[in-house]
Design an enzyme around this catalytic site. Structure first.
Site, PDB file in Angstrom:
ATOM      1  N   SER A  98       0.805  -1.225   0.000  1.00  0.00           N
ATOM      2  CA  SER A  98       0.000   0.000   0.000  1.00  0.00           C
ATOM      3  C   SER A  98       0.837   1.273   0.000  1.00  0.00           C
ATOM      4  O   SER A  98       0.377   2.314  -0.477  1.00  0.00           O
ATOM      5  CB  SER A  98      -0.942   0.012   1.212  1.00  0.00           C
ATOM      6  N   THR A 152      -1.694   4.158   3.497  1.00  0.00           N
ATOM      7  CA  THR A 152      -2.448   4.888   2.470  1.00  0.00           C
ATOM      8  C   THR A 152      -2.729   6.332   2.865  1.00  0.00           C
ATOM      9  O   THR A 152      -2.417   7.248   2.098  1.00  0.00           O
ATOM     10  CB  THR A 152      -3.744   4.143   2.124  1.00  0.00           C
ATOM     11  N   ASP A 279      -9.163  -4.314   2.570  1.00  0.00           N
ATOM     12  CA  ASP A 279      -7.869  -4.975   2.422  1.00  0.00           C
ATOM     13  C   ASP A 279      -7.614  -5.948   3.563  1.00  0.00           C
ATOM     14  O   ASP A 279      -7.210  -7.098   3.354  1.00  0.00           O
ATOM     15  CB  ASP A 279      -6.776  -3.902   2.377  1.00  0.00           C
ATOM     16  N   ASP A 322      -6.239   0.497  -4.760  1.00  0.00           N
ATOM     17  CA  ASP A 322      -4.788   0.670  -4.812  1.00  0.00           C
ATOM     18  C   ASP A 322      -4.086  -0.607  -5.257  1.00  0.00           C
ATOM     19  O   ASP A 322      -2.991  -0.573  -5.799  1.00  0.00           O
ATOM     20  CB  ASP A 322      -4.240   1.164  -3.469  1.00  0.00           C
TER      21      ASP A 322
END
Length: 508
Positions: A98, A152, A279, A322
């Site tokens: 990430s 992130t 995620d 992402d």
């Protein structure tokens, strides 16, 4: 008659895409020469591949299905008029983490895995789109369902050689001067050095209000700088999974709505919203938790769409993954050409919440699988049956008894029961006593063995497969709407997302 934001956006789409195609052919696919956007939303679904989007839509269609042909029920984000696909590799791997993925989206440059906001040599610091617009006089917000100094969100305000430097990232968060931080808390807020001061206290000294209750967060007034921390946090200072959320907490959508209220001003704003625990759920191969947080993420997108309805000619909305996590597949060898996503609805809590039940059970004097099984049934709907009970269920199901049919479909096979018993025995061991060999890792991925095996079995029954406990290297989708959104159609690299956004904002 006033047209809706989406309709107004879609009317000229064919012409705009034609013009954009001509621009791409000339090699200017990241350049925008039209009116500059005043309000920009960048939604990042961490781990959100096309599979995760599709899984939520198939689930939507399955639980609401009343017969007839299979049909998906689309999310708001996948209904945005402009759609693209982006590559995600970092400078040292086709499978990104990430940190470089978010750096690409925020600053337009690639870097190594683990690095935030700097070049691979860890010498040059990048400037992000968020920092650029703040210098221009716009307000900036960063909102995430994980910790605020996680990779992130950090990529929009920090530059550090290692994503694990949570304290240093937190210091840069405070020094960023951004107007609105919300969602999770600050991970390792006191650092690893006993002499490190608490980051929350430093933030207060530098003019931030630190709000921790639902009432205080919702009553915050524009004109103040805020760090709004969800009233309940997990062990990593992240928000709980949405399926575990309680009434005293805020949803991602509520945080987004509050962020809009706090940031709205004549100079405009940039708001990054991350659905970070999509995620985390996919790392743990928990489809129900991933789908639940995808719905929560989509609800946040709806808040931006509602704002855009009032400002249709000034607003840009970008929704992007992402990277993909888990190697999720819509399809499993055991179900062949069929899916049964309605079975996911039997799961009542995330693997994380069930982990706590396992930890409590481990302390009991009588630790038998038979005593654990009612907890599994209550949380996941999986059940056992004797040969006689199974035969009776089969007979009732053949006669058209829906309850019997559902019960039979959730009954564990001998193979599944054996897998669960083995995982249970592993979970009853203290972590330091568990095997650390390759076979054990492939079975459980370092997660609580019983929890991950339960979700694997439930997911397989639904027709969902997984290939990894990590990220994968496949391209991920992007959806966009509003001013300049046509620039995002096509297939390109994740770094281009930043350059397109900067150009539409007029800050590059």
């Amino acid at each position: 008659m006033k047209r809706s934001f989406r309709n107004r956006t879609g009317l000229a789409l064919f012409v705009l895409l034609t013009l954009a195609a001509a621009a791409w052919a000339a090699g200017t696919g990241n350049d925008w020469s039209g009116r500059k956007a005043k309000y920009v939303f960048m939604f990042i679904g961490d781990g959100l591949g096309l599979q995760q989007v599709n899984a939520a839509e198939v689930y939507n269609g399955s639980v609401n299905r009343t017969g007839g042909e299979p049909a998906i029920k689309k999310l708001a984000l996948s209904g945005l008029p402009v759609q693209g696909m982006i590559t995600t590799y970092s400078t040292n791997s086709f499978i990104t983490d990430s940190a470089p993925a978010a750096t690409s989206l925020a600053a337009g440059y690639k870097t190594d895995n683990g690095v935030i906001g700097m070049d691979p040599a860890k010498k040059q610091k990048f400037t992000t789109v968020a920092q650029m617009v703040r210098a221009k006089g716009m307000k900036v917000g960063v909102l995430t369902s994980v910790s605020l100094n996680h990779a992130t969100p950090a990529a929009f305000y920090a530059s550090v050689p290692s994503r694990n430097d949570y304290y240093g990232i937190g210091e840069q968060l405070i020094d960023s001067g951004f107007d609105f931080f919300a969602g999770g808390g600050l991970h390792q807020s006191t650092g690893k050095d006993k002499d490190c001061r608490d980051l929350y206290e430093i933030a207060k000294e530098k003019g931030y209000q630190v709000l921790r209750t639902r009432e205080d967060i919702l009553s915050a007034q524009p004109g103040t700088k805020v760090i709004a921390v969800n009233p309940v946090l997990d062990g990593s200072n992240a928000m709980p999974y949405d399926m575990d959320r309680t009434d005293k907490e805020l949803s991602l959508a509520e945080f987004t709505r509050k962020g809009i209220e706090m940031l709205h001003n004549p100079e405009g704003f940039f708001l990054m919203v991350e659905g970070g625990k999509i995620d985390w759920a996919c790392h743990a191969n928990d489809a129900a938790a991933a789908i639940g947080d995808t719905f929560a993420f989509d609800a946040a997108v709806k808040e931006a769409l509602a704002f855009a309805e009032k400002h249709p000619d000034e607003t840009l909305i970008i929704v992007v993954g992402d990277h993909e996590t888990g190697g999720m597949s819509i399809g499993f060898a055991g179900t062949e050409y069929e899916t049964f996503f309605e079975k996911i609805a039997h799961q009542k809590e995330s693997y994380e919440a069930f982990d706590r039940k396992i930890a409590a059970f481990r302390k009991e004097s009588e630790k038998t699988f038979e005593k654990m099984m009612p907890l599994i049934t209550g949380s996941f709907g999986l059940r056992t049956a004797t040969p006689e009970e199974r035969a009776a269920l089969e007979e009732k199901a053949r006669a058209g008894d829906d309850e019997a049919r559902i019960a039979l479909s959730m009954t564990l096979s001998e193979l599944e029961l054996g897998e669960l018993r083995a995982a249970f025995e592993n979970s009853m061991l203290e972590k330091k006593e568990r095997a650390k060999d390759e076979a054990t890792f492939l079975l459980y991925g370092g997660y609580e063995p019983l929890s991950v095996k339960i979700t694997h079995i439930l997911n397989r029954k639904a027709g969902i497969g997984w290939t990894s406990y990590a990220h994968t290297g496949i391209p991920v989708p992007l959806f966009a709407a509003g001013l300049g959104s046509e620039l995002f159609a096509g297939y390109y690299d994740n770094t281009d997302v930043a350059w397109k956004t900067m150009s539409i904002l007029g800050v590059r």
